[in-house]
Structures are given as structure tokens and as C-alpha cells.
Design a protein around this motif. Structure first.
Motif, PDB file in Angstrom:
ATOM      1  N   MET A   1       0.834  -1.201   0.000  1.00  0.00           N
ATOM      2  CA  MET A   1       0.000   0.000   0.000  1.00  0.00           C
ATOM      3  C   MET A   1       0.871   1.254   0.000  1.00  0.00           C
ATOM      4  O   MET A   1       1.898   1.302   0.644  1.00  0.00           O
ATOM      5  N   HIS A   2       0.348   2.252  -0.734  1.00  0.00           N
ATOM      6  CA  HIS A   2       1.005   3.553  -0.702  1.00  0.00           C
ATOM      7  C   HIS A   2       0.004   4.537  -0.095  1.00  0.00           C
ATOM      8  O   HIS A   2      -1.129   4.614  -0.561  1.00  0.00           O
ATOM      9  N   ILE A   3       0.411   5.212   0.958  1.00  0.00           N
ATOM     10  CA  ILE A   3      -0.538   6.150   1.576  1.00  0.00           C
ATOM     11  C   ILE A   3       0.084   7.525   1.760  1.00  0.00           C
ATOM     12  O   ILE A   3       1.299   7.672   1.838  1.00  0.00           O
ATOM     13  N   ARG A   4      -0.797   8.502   1.798  1.00  0.00           N
ATOM     14  CA  ARG A   4      -0.375   9.865   2.108  1.00  0.00           C
ATOM     15  C   ARG A   4      -0.911  10.210   3.499  1.00  0.00           C
ATOM     16  O   ARG A   4      -2.009   9.784   3.860  1.00  0.00           O
ATOM     17  N   LEU A   5      -0.112  10.956   4.249  1.00  0.00           N
ATOM     18  CA  LEU A   5      -0.506  11.287   5.618  1.00  0.00           C
ATOM     19  C   LEU A   5      -0.460  12.791   5.831  1.00  0.00           C
ATOM     20  O   LEU A   5       0.412  13.478   5.305  1.00  0.00           O
ATOM     21  N   LYS A   6      -1.419  13.289   6.584  1.00  0.00           N
ATOM     22  CA  LYS A   6      -1.389  14.680   7.048  1.00  0.00           C
ATOM     23  C   LYS A   6      -1.428  14.606   8.564  1.00  0.00           C
ATOM     24  O   LYS A   6      -2.425  14.180   9.144  1.00  0.00           O
ATOM     25  N   ILE A   7      -0.314  14.964   9.188  1.00  0.00           N
ATOM     26  CA  ILE A   7      -0.166  14.736  10.627  1.00  0.00           C
ATOM     27  C   ILE A   7       0.089  16.045  11.363  1.00  0.00           C
ATOM     28  O   ILE A   7       0.836  16.901  10.886  1.00  0.00           O
ATOM     29  N   TRP A   8      -0.557  16.194  12.525  1.00  0.00           N
ATOM     30  CA  TRP A   8      -0.358  17.392  13.349  1.00  0.00           C
ATOM     31  C   TRP A   8       1.035  17.357  13.972  1.00  0.00           C
ATOM     32  O   TRP A   8       1.384  16.416  14.677  1.00  0.00           O
ATOM     33  N   ARG A   9       1.863  18.391  13.690  1.00  0.00           N
ATOM     34  CA  ARG A   9       3.188  18.504  14.290  1.00  0.00           C
ATOM     35  C   ARG A   9       3.215  19.734  15.176  1.00  0.00           C
ATOM     36  O   ARG A   9       2.810  20.816  14.752  1.00  0.00           O
ATOM     37  N   GLN A  10       3.686  19.535  16.392  1.00  0.00           N
ATOM     38  CA  GLN A  10       3.757  20.633  17.363  1.00  0.00           C
ATOM     39  C   GLN A  10       4.958  20.374  18.264  1.00  0.00           C
ATOM     40  O   GLN A  10       5.022  19.340  18.922  1.00  0.00           O
ATOM     41  N   GLU A  11       5.902  21.307  18.287  1.00  0.00           N
ATOM     42  CA  GLU A  11       7.161  21.128  19.029  1.00  0.00           C
ATOM     43  C   GLU A  11       6.937  20.903  20.521  1.00  0.00           C
ATOM     44  O   GLU A  11       7.509  20.010  21.120  1.00  0.00           O
ATOM     45  N   ASN A  12       6.107  21.765  21.111  1.00  0.00           N
ATOM     46  CA  ASN A  12       5.842  21.680  22.550  1.00  0.00           C
ATOM     47  C   ASN A  12       4.504  22.347  22.833  1.00  0.00           C
ATOM     48  O   ASN A  12       3.825  22.779  21.903  1.00  0.00           O
ATOM     49  N   SER A  13       4.139  22.441  24.109  1.00  0.00           N
ATOM     50  CA  SER A  13       2.803  22.961  24.429  1.00  0.00           C
ATOM     51  C   SER A  13       2.637  24.440  24.063  1.00  0.00           C
ATOM     52  O   SER A  13       1.524  24.919  23.906  1.00  0.00           O
ATOM     53  N   GLN A  14       3.764  25.171  23.910  1.00  0.00           N
ATOM     54  CA  GLN A  14       3.662  26.587  23.561  1.00  0.00           C
ATOM     55  C   GLN A  14       3.550  26.810  22.049  1.00  0.00           C
ATOM     56  O   GLN A  14       2.972  27.784  21.593  1.00  0.00           O
ATOM     57  N   ASP A  15       4.104  25.868  21.285  1.00  0.00           N
ATOM     58  CA  ASP A  15       4.145  25.990  19.826  1.00  0.00           C
ATOM     59  C   ASP A  15       2.723  26.023  19.259  1.00  0.00           C
ATOM     60  O   ASP A  15       1.805  25.412  19.810  1.00  0.00           O
ATOM     61  N   THR A  16       2.529  26.766  18.141  1.00  0.00           N
ATOM     62  CA  THR A  16       1.183  26.818  17.556  1.00  0.00           C
ATOM     63  C   THR A  16       0.858  25.519  16.800  1.00  0.00           C
ATOM     64  O   THR A  16      -0.282  25.094  16.782  1.00  0.00           O
ATOM     65  N   GLY A  17       1.861  24.919  16.180  1.00  0.00           N
ATOM     66  CA  GLY A  17       1.645  23.653  15.489  1.00  0.00           C
ATOM     67  C   GLY A  17       0.978  23.800  14.135  1.00  0.00           C
ATOM     68  O   GLY A  17       0.350  24.817  13.847  1.00  0.00           O
ATOM     69  N   LYS A  18       1.144  22.761  13.288  1.00  0.00           N
ATOM     70  CA  LYS A  18       0.468  22.772  11.982  1.00  0.00           C
ATOM     71  C   LYS A  18       0.386  21.362  11.416  1.00  0.00           C
ATOM     72  O   LYS A  18       1.087  20.450  11.875  1.00  0.00           O
ATOM     73  N   MET A  19      -0.470  21.184  10.428  1.00  0.00           N
ATOM     74  CA  MET A  19      -0.582  19.895   9.751  1.00  0.00           C
ATOM     75  C   MET A  19       0.581  19.779   8.767  1.00  0.00           C
ATOM     76  O   MET A  19       0.899  20.728   8.061  1.00  0.00           O
ATOM     77  N   GLN A  20       1.197  18.601   8.724  1.00  0.00           N
ATOM     78  CA  GLN A  20       2.325  18.412   7.801  1.00  0.00           C
ATOM     79  C   GLN A  20       2.104  17.161   6.953  1.00  0.00           C
ATOM     80  O   GLN A  20       1.546  16.168   7.425  1.00  0.00           O
ATOM     81  N   ASP A  21       2.522  17.218   5.698  1.00  0.00           N
ATOM     82  CA  ASP A  21       2.296  16.110   4.755  1.00  0.00           C
ATOM     83  C   ASP A  21       3.445  15.109   4.767  1.00  0.00           C
ATOM     84  O   ASP A  21       4.616  15.495   4.828  1.00  0.00           O
ATOM     85  N   TYR A  22       3.101  13.842   4.709  1.00  0.00           N
ATOM     86  CA  TYR A  22       4.093  12.775   4.584  1.00  0.00           C
ATOM     87  C   TYR A  22       3.568  11.766   3.581  1.00  0.00           C
ATOM     88  O   TYR A  22       2.355  11.662   3.376  1.00  0.00           O
ATOM     89  N   ALA A  23       4.484  10.989   2.997  1.00  0.00           N
ATOM     90  CA  ALA A  23       4.068   9.899   2.112  1.00  0.00           C
ATOM     91  C   ALA A  23       4.790   8.644   2.573  1.00  0.00           C
ATOM     92  O   ALA A  23       5.926   8.697   3.046  1.00  0.00           O
ATOM     93  N   LEU A  24       4.092   7.508   2.498  1.00  0.00           N
ATOM     94  CA  LEU A  24       4.674   6.265   2.970  1.00  0.00           C
ATOM     95  C   LEU A  24       4.363   5.167   1.953  1.00  0.00           C
ATOM     96  O   LEU A  24       3.197   4.941   1.614  1.00  0.00           O
ATOM     97  N   ALA A  25       5.431   4.500   1.477  1.00  0.00           N
ATOM     98  CA  ALA A  25       5.250   3.423   0.486  1.00  0.00           C
ATOM     99  C   ALA A  25       5.446   2.069   1.166  1.00  0.00           C
ATOM    100  O   ALA A  25       5.981   1.988   2.267  1.00  0.00           O
ATOM    101  N   ASP A  26       4.983   1.034   0.500  1.00  0.00           N
ATOM    102  CA  ASP A  26       5.150  -0.362   0.975  1.00  0.00           C
ATOM    103  C   ASP A  26       4.579  -0.595   2.363  1.00  0.00           C
ATOM    104  O   ASP A  26       5.171  -1.285   3.190  1.00  0.00           O
TER     105      ASP A  26
END
Lengths: 248, 222
Positions: A1-26
Motif C-alpha cells: 500500500m502507498h498512503i499519504r498522511l497529514k499529521i499534526w506537528r507541534q514542538e511543545n505545548s507553547q508551539d502553535t503547530g500545523k498539519m504536515q504532509d508525509y508519504a509512505l510506500a510499501d
């Protein structure tokens, strides 16, 4: 399977954070959802990037540690299932999967998908216990408990405190969690003794933590990995109203 | 949360009490209004006499004050509860499909309530205000002629449409509200929970079908 991911990334509790794109094969369809995240983290670490942080422990669906919003649903598209018991075969090749932390004001995000659920601990500390003198374990049969009552109490005690009920609730209410513990203890002779103080203190703490009101939409029961019944909420309301009326 | 702020469960109790009182009122209101379906002559005099009877009775007066208080309290608590809930979950999900596990009308009681509130403002202005403070002509028995006003208002097609649409909103609001009130007040026994579901369905559909039938009947047959 090949999937695309949109994952919430946030450094720490103060950071605003954002959705980030990843792709994963096999991706193997028989992988659990968390194993897929492990696989992604292996790749990220290989590229010298920070791994995505998420909570997990037993990976058997009984500890309540794992729990994220997957494609807008608590613990993913299946009902009554923890995140670790969700498998990649529930998705299709080429799917885009959104992964976000459980959201509630009472559950601040600590890092990426990890949230602070100590609000639940404080609700339990407020009254989710019985007061007994410590010492040797007493004879189990000295306090008779009927089988149906024991089963009903155990059904309520099955709550693993994962927080999916709060995450799926439009009001971020912790009514299902709090009521499960209240019902569990009020059903048993050992718990009935402190029933009134318990329900008042636990409800007070639930409010103090900033959880919302219960609107009886019953979404929590549908997503709860332990299928905790919403009737426990009605039981909590009953016990609370009784305690308020009889309060000295 | 300070010492003087009410607990979430207490607020919900007030929503339930006021809501159930309004549910009770709707039954009485519908029964009275069904007199409009009587044959023309009989409906005319009987409905006006009934309205006059209500406006003169001290018991009805007390109930009407409880009714106004219930409507206001229900709205005020709804606003307080909604604002608290907003604070409890102020960060939105980027992708949200939580709606798949609950019914739409259980999540939109505020929206349905707002429609009903707007309807109530129109409804009070057109009938309640005119009857209480307007100058209505008298009928053959010397009672204020509310019946003729009702027939005149319901001859407007747009008004009948609006009325029926609002009754649909009311139906969904009651469908969840009646059941939810019982939950809030603590009905947890599985058998009675089932009964309340069934009673709630019959009640909500019955009330709203009855209220929707009246303007349609009057519009087409009077």
C-alpha cells in the motif's frame, strides 16, 4: 500500500503547530495503525528528522494510552476500537489519512499527537476511590455481591480512560468517563458508603477541569473502545441530583 | 469555576425542567387550538369564548407567567451552556467526521431552538400581542374575535409555509429534547429509557403534526 498522511506537528505545548504532509510506500495492510506510525518514524529518524510523538503502551486495546483522531473520527473509522487495534486494511491504497491529537481545552497538546490527560486523573482523585483501612486483604465472600450487580459494576469499571468520549463530543464533555467510575462504585456495597460525597466531588472536579455539558448525543458510546453505556451518564445525573437534594 | 457559578449538571437540570414544562404547555395549547377544526360557526364562537375564558382565569394567569419565565430561562441557559461548551473545545479539528456517530438534530439543538425562538417572536406579535394589547372587534357573544384574525392570518400562503417549516424544526427539537431531559433528570433504568424513547416519538410527532395541521386545514378549508 502507498498512503499519504497529514499529521499534526507541534514542538511543545507553547508551539502553535500545523498539519504536515508525509508519504509512505510499501505499507503492509496487516500492520496495525501504530506500526505504520513506527515505520514512518523509522524513516524520519533515518533522514535526521524529529520522530512524531504519540502515546501508546500495551498495543492490545486494554490500556487506554493510544488515541488519536484519524480522518476526523476518534480512534479511526471503526466503532468501539482503540487506535492500536485499527489495522491498515481498514484503509485503501492511495488514501490520504489525517491524524490529529484528541482536542479539548482540558486536554492540552504536549507534543505532536501527545496530549495531557491528567485532568482525568484529578477527576478520579476527587472521589473515584473507596476509603478503607489498609492491611491484609479481607475475605472476599464476607460482603455478598450478586452476580448481575458484579457484572454491571465491572461493565462500568471497564473504562480505560482513553479520552475518546471527550474527543468525539461536540461539547468536550467528560460525562461518560466520570459517570462510568461513579456507577462502578455506587453499585457495590463498598462504594455505596461514600456515594453522595463522591458524586458531588467528582462532578465539581469535572467542571473545574473545563469539560463541557453533556448534550446526550450519544456519540461517546459509539466511539468508546469499551462500549461504556450512556446510561451511566443518566445514573450519574440521578446520583448527583439525589446527593444535592439530601446534602446537609 | 467559582463558588457561585452553577455546576454543569445543575444548568442541564434547569434546561430539563423548563423544557418539560414547555412540553406540557404545548399539549394544552394544541388541545385548545384543535377547536379551530370544528365546523365554521361553532369554531368561531367556541374558540373566542375559550380564549376569553383563558385570559380571565387567575390560575391560567399564573401558569402564563411560569410559561414566560420558562421560555426566557430556557433561552438564557441555552446561551450560557453553549458558551461554556465553546470554551471547553475551542480548537477545531482540521478534518472532522465526528458527525457520523450521532444524529444531526442532537448536535443542532441550538440551531433548531433559534428557529423556534424566531417563530415565537412572530407568533407572539401576530396573536398574543394583538389579543392582549391590540383592538380586536367583538363577536356575537361579545368576546374578542380572535378566530377571524387566525383565519385571516392563515389565508396567507407564505405564513402557512413558514408555520409548517417551524413545526418541523420543533418536531426535531422535541424529539431530542424530551428524551434528553429524561436523561438529564436521571432516568437510567433500561426499561423506562425505552418507554421514554417511544413516548418521545409519539409526543413529538403528534404535537407537531397537530400544530401543522391547523394552519393547513384553515388555509384550504375556511
Amino acid at each position: 500500500m502507498h498512503i499519504r498522511l497529514k499529521i499534526w506537528r507541534q514542538e511543545n505545548s507553547q508551539d502553535t503547530g500545523k498539519m504536515q504532509d508525509y508519504a509512505l510506500a510499501d505499507v503492509n495492510p496487516d500492520m496495525s495503525f501504530l506500526e505504520m506510525l513506527d515505520m514512518l518514524n523509522e524513516q524520519l529518524l533515518g533522514q535526521g528528522q524529529r520522530a512524531i510523538e504519540f502515546d501508546h503502551d500495551c498495543r492490545e486495546g486494554i490500556c487506554g494510552q493510544c488515541g488519536v483522531m484519524i480522518n476526523g473520527r476518534a480512534h479511526g473509522p471503526l466503532k468501539n476500537t482503540t487506535t492500536c487495534q485499527l489495522h491498515m486494511r481498514s484503509f485503501r491504497d492511495g488514501d490520504t489519512i489525517y491524524i490529529e491529537p484528541f482536542r479539548a481545552t482540558a486536554f492540552p497538546v504536549k507534543c505532536d499527537l501527545k496530549i495531557d490527560r491528567t485532568a482525568f486523573d484529578r477527576v478520579i482523585q476527587a472521589g473515584g476511590y473507596i476509603s478503607v483501612n489498609t492491611g491484609q486483604a479481607p475475605e472476599a465472600n464476607s460482603i455478598p455481591v450478586g452476580h448481575p450487580i458484579a457484572e454491571a459494576a465491572f461493565d462500568a469499571a471497564a473504562c480505560i480512560g482513553c479520552g475518546a468520549c471527550v474527543a468525539v463530543c461536540k461539547n468536550s464533555s467528560a460525562a461518560l468517563f466520570t459517570s462510568a467510575k461513579i456507577t462502578h462504585l455506587v453499585l457495590l456495597p463498598q462504594g455505596a458508603v461514600e456515594a453522595q460525597e463522591r458524586v458531588r466531588h467528582m462532578v465539581d472536579q469535572m467542571d473545574a477541569e473545563g469539560f463541557g455539558h453533556c448534550s446526550n448525543t450519544e456519540a461517546c458510546e459509539a466511539e468508546c473502545p469499551q462500549q461504556i453505556s450512556v446510561l451511566h451518564i443518566a445514573r450519574m445525573n440521578w446520583e448527583y441530583n439525589k446527593a444535592q437534594l439530601l446534602k446537609k | 469555576m467559582g463558588q457561585w457559578t452553577q455546576k454543569t449538571l445543575t444548568r442541564k437540570n434547569w434546561m430539563a425542567f423548563t423544557g418539560l414544562f414547555l412540553c406540557f404547555f404545548l399539549v394544552i395549547h394544541l388541545l385548545g387550538n384543535l377547536q379551530l377544526l370544528l365546523p365554521d360557526e361553532r369554531a368561531h364562537l367556541q374558540f373566542n369564548a375559550y380564549s376569553h375564558l383563558l385570559s380571565g382565569n387567575i390560575l391560567i394567569k399564573i401558569i402564563s407567567w411560569v410559561l414566560y419565565a420558562s421560555i426566557i430561562a430556557h433561552v438564557v441557559y441555552a446561551v450560557i451552556i453553549t458558551l461554556t461548551n465553546k470554551r471547553a473545545g475551542d480548537v477545531k479539528y482540521h478534518y472532522d467526521r465526528r458527525g457520523e456517530v450521532s444524529k444531526w438534530y442532537t448536535r443542532n439543538m441550538g440551531l433548531l431552538g433559534t428557529i423556534i425562538f424566531i417563530f415565537l417572536v412572530i407568533h407572539f406579535r401576530d396573536f398574543w400581542y394583538v389579543y392582549k394589547f391590540g383592538s380586536l372587534p367583538l363577536d356575537a357573544q361579545g368576546n374578542k374575535d380572535l378566530y377571524t384574525l387566525v383565519v385571516a392570518v392563515y389565508s396567507e400562503t407564505w405564513y402557512v409555509l413558514l408555520y409548517v417549516l417551524c413545526m418541523v424544526a420543533l418536531c426535531y427539537h422535541l424529539l431530542h429534547g424530551f428524551f434528553s431531559a429524561a436523561r438529564t433528570l436521571g432516568v437510567y433504568h433500561p426499561r423506562y429509557v425505552q418507554w421514554i424513547r417511544v413516548i418521545g416519538w409519539i409526543y413529538s410527532v403528534g404535537i407537531c403534526a397537530g400544530f401543522a395541521l391547523i394552519p393547513i386545514y384553515v388555509h384550504f378549508l375556511k
